[in-house]
Enzyme design. Structure first.
Site: not given
Ligand code: B3K
Ligand code: ZN
Length: 868
Positions: A263-264, A266, A298-299
């Site tokens: 997941a990401m 953003n 986490h996100e």
């Molecule tokens: N920050 C993203 C991970 C991005 C990976 C890029 N290759 C998810 C996370 O750790 O929450």
């Molecule tokens: Zn993360």
């Protein structure tokens, strides 16, 4: 892809940017093959200099450049940059580009997942959307106007708050978004598509209303409820435990099928792999439910640790990831079983993370040199990074730790910070000297603690001598002593804990190990005690202490720290594995030690024990962690030992496994921690019963199961034990679930991890299954990833056919999706513990890959290190 001479970037070389970008207005006209992006930035020179502005950009068609509204051709263009010189101190820069989302199989930047558009920009994907200063220390206020055809894309989403929208007369419509928080480009997101939306709301501690929206594929609304509950639980947890509130009016989560990772985060618009959103009783297992909760948490937690305070440069990645993993671990532990969460995290460190430390990609949690940043989203940065934060928490205690976190966030809010900034805040808030502790950020490898002891029966003193040593790693030949918190208890022969007294004073359980060798003397110890060392896994190290079987038995039964009980059983199992490996090498048969059987029996008979912990205590470690017990070993033999120990324990305790099975049946399906624990224990028992041939019971469970956990456990038990009926179950399952990718992934995974020579051929055949596609990362991980990573015996076949299979997949993914390829190659580069014959076969394959005409930077970095 063009053949590039991959360049190494060094942490030491960090320079602040020559220019700042204060605002970015994006106008994005979506089209499958020809999306057009107009990016208008306010640019400001950083200090006095005549340096050019070098904007990052990849795979973009440049249509127009204007400065202060005037078109210009005064620029240079390379494959990866747009360079503008002789610029005023401040100016408005307009750039128009075109790109082809439908052709983007790398799933980085703007791409199509099924019929929807979505983005993934971390770490360096934004440069595939427009030319920009694509680095985390450039923070801008974004507005984004998205235009698309209305019928196919009724929802147009981006970061922040929706401020305007309209309909055009050609069937298209648009929405304008504004994100009030300055952010680096990697946190940008855009989604366009048709979805079902689950809506709810949350009132923050200070009384602000936040709209919560979860976007899922049509028809999946009933599977989004658990994600929504988890989101609300995360918001409440962060307020209670860390006093952190959400800061926008809306929080959106979109579930997509095509995604390179989990997941990401953003800003305001998380994009998720559907695997970590969708869950209902029919389709999700108990661990899927817990995974959804963990990843949603986490996100969400990144909103403060990552978004409000971000990273100065990508070498600092653990600043946000280690800390946020620590936060999600604490969240899961506060909501569920702390001990079981700890055990699962420790399994991850002792298995795959230790293997990473022992392999060619060894790096500190804050790497010093990087070719492809995507290669550093590693277990070391994430999981060991979290262990480093946990050690700080252990050293400082909850209160001082929270003071430090608050100071760090307040001091750096809206900024891009470094790991040094974080440690400085922790040190100031606690008044502790953390200078030696900081070496954890710069030193790679797994430290080994060797402990010896001595009891003085006349003085009644007990002396522990602790020796620390970190073996050299590929990246760092020299190692320094670290600050290691060593949590300890001492037990009498009766299993009573003894008070810790040193120099006449009571001391706490955590010893500060700072030197290569250090002594600790405990007074008023009536007789030779049993030490419980490294309680709760207080540091990510390997421990050497010559425990006797009796001592381990005592700890398994009596330790107050539940983690120690589990760990004692693990150590008994490890001893049995090491002994039996020598037996097999000598040509003797595997023998399950009496002590181990007895400890298993006591554990099975302990009615007071938490079922979840019981299940963990009775589960053998996987081959990956066992491999870490040896310098070099024949993985085939290790697999035999593992299997025969399982069989021996099955046979020796038959009636007890049956009882455990019967006593833990759950009458109806409920997702609560108690029932999850019972099912875990029941299904561990089922595995042992299947091993002894109880096909009938397995069959019954498969047929009567009212939930996915039990269905899969039955099918897995049947496949593992090669029971009659396994084939029928697999066929039945496929017929029932072939329409549902997420569920079917379990079916792929299970067959990929089956024992037996036939597995390889089966995997090859499954690659032709109508639902299998190399373009779908989840499917690739379920089949190929599971075979290579979770079926070591079959992957490391002596005829090399396992390696050939992986190599042929990598050759294709190298072109279409380098990130996924690079994740998949891990088991092939971590060969140092294997026997020479296998190492030679692997190296030949790596040479073959190295010679590929257009090797991606991702694979180049790993293969070149492995062959060095
Ligand atoms: N920050 C993203 C991970 C991005 C990976 C890029 N290759 C998810 C996370 O750790 O929450
Ligand atoms: Zn993360």
């Amino acid at each position: 892809m063009t053949q590039i001479k991959p360049q190494v970037q060094y942490r030491e070389d960090y320079q602040p940017p020559h220019y700042w970008i204060d605002t970015l207005d994006l106008d994005i006209q979506l089209d499958e093959h020809a999306t057009e992006v107009v990016a208008i930035s306010r640019v400001r020179r950083n200090g006095e200099h005549g340096e050019p502005l070098v904007l990052d950009g990849e795979q973009l068609e440049l249509l127009q450049v204007a400065i202060n509204g005037v078109d210009t051709t005064q620029y240079q263009q390379t494959d990866t940059a747009l360079i503008l010189s002789q610029l005023p101190e401040e100016f408005v820069l307009t750039i128009k580009t075109r790109l082809d989302p439908a052709a983007n199989t790398a799933l980085e930047g703007l791409y199509k997942s099924g019929s929807a558009f979505c983005t993934q920009c971390e770490a360096q994907g934004f440069r595939r959307i427009t030319y920009y200063l694509d680095r985390p220390d450039v923070l801008a206020r974004f507005t984004t106007r998205v235009t698309a055809e209305a019928a196919s894309y009724p929802y147009l989403l981006s970061n922040g708050n929706r401020i305007d929208q309209g309909v055009l007369d050609d069937g298209r419509h648009w929405v304008q978004w504004q994100d009030p928080f300055p952010k680096p480009a990697y946190l940008f997101a855009l989604v366009a598509g048709d979805f079902d939306v689950l809506r709810d709301s949350y009132t923050t501690q200070s009384g602000r209303e936040v709209a919560l929206e979860i976007y899922v594929d049509k028809g999946n609304l009933h599977r989004a409820g658990h994600a929504m509950d988890s989101l609300k639980a995360s918001m409440a947890w962060d307020e209670q435990r860390c006093h952190l509130e959400y800061d926008l009016d809306v929080y959106m989560i979109v579930a997509v099928d095509f995604f390179n990772m989990g997941a990401m985060e953003n800003k305001g618009l998380n994009v998720f792999n559907a695997k970590f959103v969708l869950a209902d009783a029919n389709t999700a297992t108990d661990s899927d439910y817990l995974d959804v909760e963990r990843v949603i948490g986490h996100e969400y937690f990144h909103n403060w640790t990552g978004n409000r305070v971000t990273c100065r440069d990508w070498f600092q990645l653990s600043l946000k990831e280690g800390l946020t993993v620590f936060r999600d671990q604490e969240f899961s532990s506060d909501l569920g079983s702390r001990t079981v969460n700890r055990i699962q995290n420790v399994r991850l460190i002792r298995g795959p993370q230790f293997a990473e430390d022992a392999g060619p990609m060894a790096h500190p949690i804050r790497p010093d040199a990087v070719i492809e940043m995507n290669n550093f989203y590693t277990l070391t940065v994430y999981e060991k990074g979290s262990e480093v934060i946990r050690m700080l928490h252990t050293l400082l205690g909850e209160q001082a730790f929270q003071r430090g976190l608050a100071l760090y966030l307040q001091r750096h809010d809206g900024q891009a910070a470094t790991c040094d900034d974080f440690v400085a805040a922790m040190s100031e808030a606690s008044d502790r000297d953390l200078s030696r502790f900081k070496r954890w950020y710069s030193q790679s490898g797994t430290p080994v603690l060797t402990v010896t002891d001595d009891y003085d029966a006349e003085q009644h003193t007990y002396t522990l001598t602790v020796h620390q040593h970190t073996p050299a790693t590929g990246d760092q030949p020299q190692k320094l002593p670290l600050h290691i918190p060593l949590s300890l208890a001492l037990y009498s022969d009766q299993g009573e804990p003894l008070s810790l007294l040193a120099e006449g004073e009571a001391i706490g359980p955590v010893l500060d190990v700072l030197e290569s060798e250090q002594r600790f003397v405990f007074e008023q110890i009536p007789s030779r005690p049993t030490p419980a060392l490294l309680q709760g896994f207080s540091a990510p190290v390997k421990l050497n202490y010559p425990y006797s079987d009796d001592q381990l038995t005592l700890l398994a039964k009596s330790s107050i720290d539940e983690f120690v009980r589990w760990d004692a059983v693990q150590m008994l199992i490890n001893k049995a594995v090491v002994d039996n490996l020598s037996r097999l090498q000598r040509g003797d048969a595997v023998v399950v030690p009496r002590t181990l059987i007895d400890v298993f029996r006591t554990t099975l008979e302990d009615a007071a024990l938490d079922r979840a912990l019981q299940a963990q205590m009775l589960s053998l470690p996987d081959l990956g962690s066992l491999l870490e017990l040896f310098e070099q070993v024949d993985i085939g033999l290790l697999g035999q030992v593992h299997e025969q120990l399982h069989a021996g324990l099955s046979e020796a305790l038959q009636p007890l496994w049956q009882q455990a099975y019967e006593q833990n049946l759950t009458p109806e399906y409920r997702i609560d921690h108690q029932d999850i624990a019972r099912r875990a224990m029941k299904n561990v028992a089922l595995g042992y019963l299947a091993q002894a041939g109880d096909a009938e019971r397995v069959q019954r469970q498969y047929q009567q199961a009212d939930n996915m956990t039990d269905t899969l456990a039955a099918m897995k038990a049947a496949v593992r034990a090669g029971l009659q009926g396994a084939e029928t179950m697999l066929a039945d399952f496929e017929a029932k679930w072939r329409h549902d990718g997420l569920v079917l992934d379990n079916w792929f995974r299970l067959q990929a991890t089956a024992p037996g020579e036939g597995t390889l051929a089966q995997v090859q055949q499954l690659m032709g299954h109508p639902t299998f596609s190399l373009n779908n990362p989840n499917r690739v991980r379920a089949l190929i990833g599971a075979f290579a990573g979770a079926n070591p015996v079959q992957f490391h076949r002596l005829d090399g056919a396992g390696y050939d299979l992986l190599v042929s997949v990598l050759e294709q993914l190298n072109k279409s999706n380098p990130q996924v390829a690079s994740r998949l190659i891990t088991p092939l580069i971590q060969f140092s513990r294997l026997d020479d014959a296998r190492q030679a076969m692997i190296k030949a394959r790596l040479q073959q890959l190295m010679a590929l005409p257009a090797l991606s930077r991702d694979l180049f970095e790993k293969i070149s290190k492995a062959l060095a």
